[in-house]
Motif scaffolding. Structure first.
Motif, PDB file in Angstrom:
ATOM      1  N   PRO A   1      -6.203   9.224  -6.168  1.00 39.21           N
ATOM      2  CA  PRO A   1      -6.723   8.094  -6.949  1.00 39.21           C
ATOM      3  C   PRO A   1      -5.705   6.977  -7.172  1.00 39.21           C
ATOM      4  O   PRO A   1      -6.074   5.857  -7.503  1.00 39.21           O
ATOM      5  CB  PRO A   1      -7.135   8.737  -8.272  1.00 39.21           C
ATOM      6  CG  PRO A   1      -6.327   9.986  -8.372  1.00 39.21           C
ATOM      7  CD  PRO A   1      -6.097  10.449  -6.955  1.00 39.21           C
ATOM      8  N   PHE A   2      -4.419   7.266  -7.002  1.00 39.65           N
ATOM      9  CA  PHE A   2      -3.379   6.270  -7.202  1.00 39.65           C
ATOM     10  C   PHE A   2      -2.838   5.726  -5.883  1.00 39.65           C
ATOM     11  O   PHE A   2      -1.982   4.858  -5.871  1.00 39.65           O
ATOM     12  CB  PHE A   2      -2.223   6.864  -8.007  1.00 39.65           C
ATOM     13  CG  PHE A   2      -2.678   7.469  -9.303  1.00 39.65           C
ATOM     14  CD1 PHE A   2      -3.085   6.670 -10.357  1.00 39.65           C
ATOM     15  CD2 PHE A   2      -2.738   8.850  -9.449  1.00 39.65           C
ATOM     16  CE1 PHE A   2      -3.531   7.226 -11.538  1.00 39.65           C
ATOM     17  CE2 PHE A   2      -3.187   9.417 -10.632  1.00 39.65           C
ATOM     18  CZ  PHE A   2      -3.582   8.604 -11.672  1.00 39.65           C
ATOM     19  N   GLY A   3      -3.309   6.266  -4.776  1.00 42.95           N
ATOM     20  CA  GLY A   3      -2.766   5.940  -3.468  1.00 42.95           C
ATOM     21  C   GLY A   3      -3.233   4.606  -2.913  1.00 42.95           C
ATOM     22  O   GLY A   3      -4.146   3.957  -3.433  1.00 42.95           O
ATOM     23  N   LEU A   4      -2.605   4.228  -1.816  1.00 40.05           N
ATOM     24  CA  LEU A   4      -2.886   2.956  -1.155  1.00 40.05           C
ATOM     25  C   LEU A   4      -4.087   3.029  -0.211  1.00 40.05           C
ATOM     26  O   LEU A   4      -4.678   2.009   0.108  1.00 40.05           O
ATOM     27  CB  LEU A   4      -1.650   2.498  -0.378  1.00 40.05           C
ATOM     28  CG  LEU A   4      -0.401   2.285  -1.226  1.00 40.05           C
ATOM     29  CD1 LEU A   4       0.811   2.051  -0.327  1.00 40.05           C
ATOM     30  CD2 LEU A   4      -0.593   1.139  -2.194  1.00 40.05           C
ATOM     31  N   LYS A   5      -4.408   4.233   0.267  1.00 39.31           N
ATOM     32  CA  LYS A   5      -5.549   4.465   1.169  1.00 39.31           C
ATOM     33  C   LYS A   5      -5.507   3.576   2.418  1.00 39.31           C
ATOM     34  O   LYS A   5      -6.512   3.041   2.870  1.00 39.31           O
ATOM     35  CB  LYS A   5      -6.867   4.320   0.427  1.00 39.31           C
ATOM     36  CG  LYS A   5      -7.067   5.365  -0.656  1.00 39.31           C
ATOM     37  CD  LYS A   5      -8.375   5.211  -1.365  1.00 39.31           C
ATOM     38  CE  LYS A   5      -8.632   6.291  -2.379  1.00 39.31           C
ATOM     39  NZ  LYS A   5      -7.639   6.571  -3.352  1.00 39.31           N
ATOM     40  N   LEU A   6      -4.314   3.430   2.972  1.00 36.86           N
ATOM     41  CA  LEU A   6      -4.151   2.609   4.165  1.00 36.86           C
ATOM     42  C   LEU A   6      -4.632   3.362   5.403  1.00 36.86           C
ATOM     43  O   LEU A   6      -4.656   4.592   5.420  1.00 36.86           O
ATOM     44  CB  LEU A   6      -2.685   2.207   4.338  1.00 36.86           C
ATOM     45  CG  LEU A   6      -2.077   1.397   3.200  1.00 36.86           C
ATOM     46  CD1 LEU A   6      -0.608   1.151   3.459  1.00 36.86           C
ATOM     47  CD2 LEU A   6      -2.805   0.090   3.013  1.00 36.86           C
ATOM     48  N   GLU A   7      -4.996   2.603   6.420  1.00 39.01           N
ATOM     49  CA  GLU A   7      -5.366   3.170   7.719  1.00 39.01           C
ATOM     50  C   GLU A   7      -4.501   2.517   8.781  1.00 39.01           C
ATOM     51  O   GLU A   7      -4.304   1.301   8.753  1.00 39.01           O
ATOM     52  CB  GLU A   7      -6.836   2.901   8.037  1.00 39.01           C
ATOM     53  CG  GLU A   7      -7.793   3.655   7.164  1.00 39.01           C
ATOM     54  CD  GLU A   7      -9.243   3.444   7.594  1.00 39.01           C
ATOM     55  OE1 GLU A   7      -9.555   2.385   8.174  1.00 39.01           O
ATOM     56  OE2 GLU A   7     -10.046   4.344   7.344  1.00 39.01           O
ATOM     57  N   TRP A   8      -4.016   3.324   9.714  1.00 33.74           N
ATOM     58  CA  TRP A   8      -3.170   2.815  10.800  1.00 33.74           C
ATOM     59  C   TRP A   8      -3.895   2.929  12.118  1.00 33.74           C
ATOM     60  O   TRP A   8      -4.695   3.831  12.336  1.00 33.74           O
ATOM     61  CB  TRP A   8      -1.857   3.599  10.861  1.00 33.74           C
ATOM     62  CG  TRP A   8      -0.923   3.200   9.780  1.00 33.74           C
ATOM     63  CD1 TRP A   8       0.052   2.257   9.849  1.00 33.74           C
ATOM     64  CD2 TRP A   8      -0.879   3.701   8.448  1.00 33.74           C
ATOM     65  NE1 TRP A   8       0.698   2.145   8.642  1.00 33.74           N
ATOM     66  CE2 TRP A   8       0.142   3.022   7.764  1.00 33.74           C
ATOM     67  CE3 TRP A   8      -1.610   4.666   7.754  1.00 33.74           C
ATOM     68  CZ2 TRP A   8       0.470   3.268   6.448  1.00 33.74           C
ATOM     69  CZ3 TRP A   8      -1.303   4.913   6.442  1.00 33.74           C
ATOM     70  CH2 TRP A   8      -0.269   4.216   5.789  1.00 33.74           C
ATOM     71  N   PHE A   9      -3.566   1.990  12.997  1.00 34.02           N
ATOM     72  CA  PHE A   9      -4.160   1.949  14.323  1.00 34.02           C
ATOM     73  C   PHE A   9      -3.055   1.824  15.362  1.00 34.02           C
ATOM     74  O   PHE A   9      -2.101   1.066  15.167  1.00 34.02           O
ATOM     75  CB  PHE A   9      -5.108   0.752  14.451  1.00 34.02           C
ATOM     76  CG  PHE A   9      -6.298   0.861  13.552  1.00 34.02           C
ATOM     77  CD1 PHE A   9      -7.480   1.415  14.019  1.00 34.02           C
ATOM     78  CD2 PHE A   9      -6.234   0.428  12.240  1.00 34.02           C
ATOM     79  CE1 PHE A   9      -8.584   1.536  13.179  1.00 34.02           C
ATOM     80  CE2 PHE A   9      -7.325   0.547  11.396  1.00 34.02           C
ATOM     81  CZ  PHE A   9      -8.505   1.100  11.874  1.00 34.02           C
ATOM     82  N   ASN A  10      -3.201   2.561  16.449  1.00 32.77           N
ATOM     83  CA  ASN A  10      -2.312   2.395  17.596  1.00 32.77           C
ATOM     84  C   ASN A  10      -2.759   1.139  18.320  1.00 32.77           C
ATOM     85  O   ASN A  10      -3.914   1.028  18.721  1.00 32.77           O
ATOM     86  CB  ASN A  10      -2.420   3.580  18.554  1.00 32.77           C
ATOM     87  CG  ASN A  10      -1.816   4.841  17.991  1.00 32.77           C
ATOM     88  OD1 ASN A  10      -1.066   4.797  17.028  1.00 32.77           O
ATOM     89  ND2 ASN A  10      -2.139   5.966  18.595  1.00 32.77           N
TER      90      ASN A  10
END
Length: 161
Positions: free
Chosen positions: A20-29
């Protein structure tokens, strides 16, 4: 431009779907540019001075982004830990602004790698950068992952040969 989304986890501060405190980022190659990338906007919950992203948050994003660069070859079992990281803050990084982070491999020795990362402002200038040395994750650490390993496997894309 050919891109492949990287796996995520449950509790990781950077990518964890259930944190709940995280950034929830997504990475792509990004195969055309030979880098891994993420785009994001941070609100004032992540500031230090008013309107400025906290340097520790930027370091976290740089650490995760540069570390994920070793996964560019689609071998998602190669996730490593950071042994050493040097961060240089070049410009103010504003909150509430679209940002991009990229990571690249500088040297890959199999169980060790040297990587770099950059935070890029909308005008293309670099606000912060890092260089890091990574190392293969010890098995004793992997043995404690439990549901995290299952989530990583579940979200790992199926790569066509």
């Amino acid at each position: 431009m050919k891109k492949l989304r990287q796996p995520t986890s449950l509790q990781c501060f950077a990518c964890g779907r259930n944190n709940p405190f995280g950034l929830k980022l997504e990475w792509f190659n990004n195969y055309d540019e030979k880098c891994v990338e993420t785009s994001f906007t941070l609100d004032d919950n992540y500031c230090s001075y008013p309107g400025t992203v906290h340097g520790g948050i930027l370091a976290t994003i740089l650490d995760e982004t540069s570390g994920r660069a070793v996964l560019l070859d689609n071998n998602f079992e190669r996730l490593m830990v950071t042994l050493k990281m040097e961060v240089v803050y070049k410009k103010n990084t504003p909150t509430k602004t679209p940002l991009k982070a990229i990571g690249r491999v500088l040297k890959d020795g199999g169980s060790r790698a040297q990587v770099e990362g950059e935070i890029i402002l909308p005008d293309g200038t670099v606000s912060a950068k890092c260089t890091s040395i990574l190392f293969k994750i010890p098995q004793a650490v992997k043995d404690k992952w439990g549901p995290e390993a299952e989530e990583w496997a579940r979200t790992t894309p199926k790569v066509e040969e």
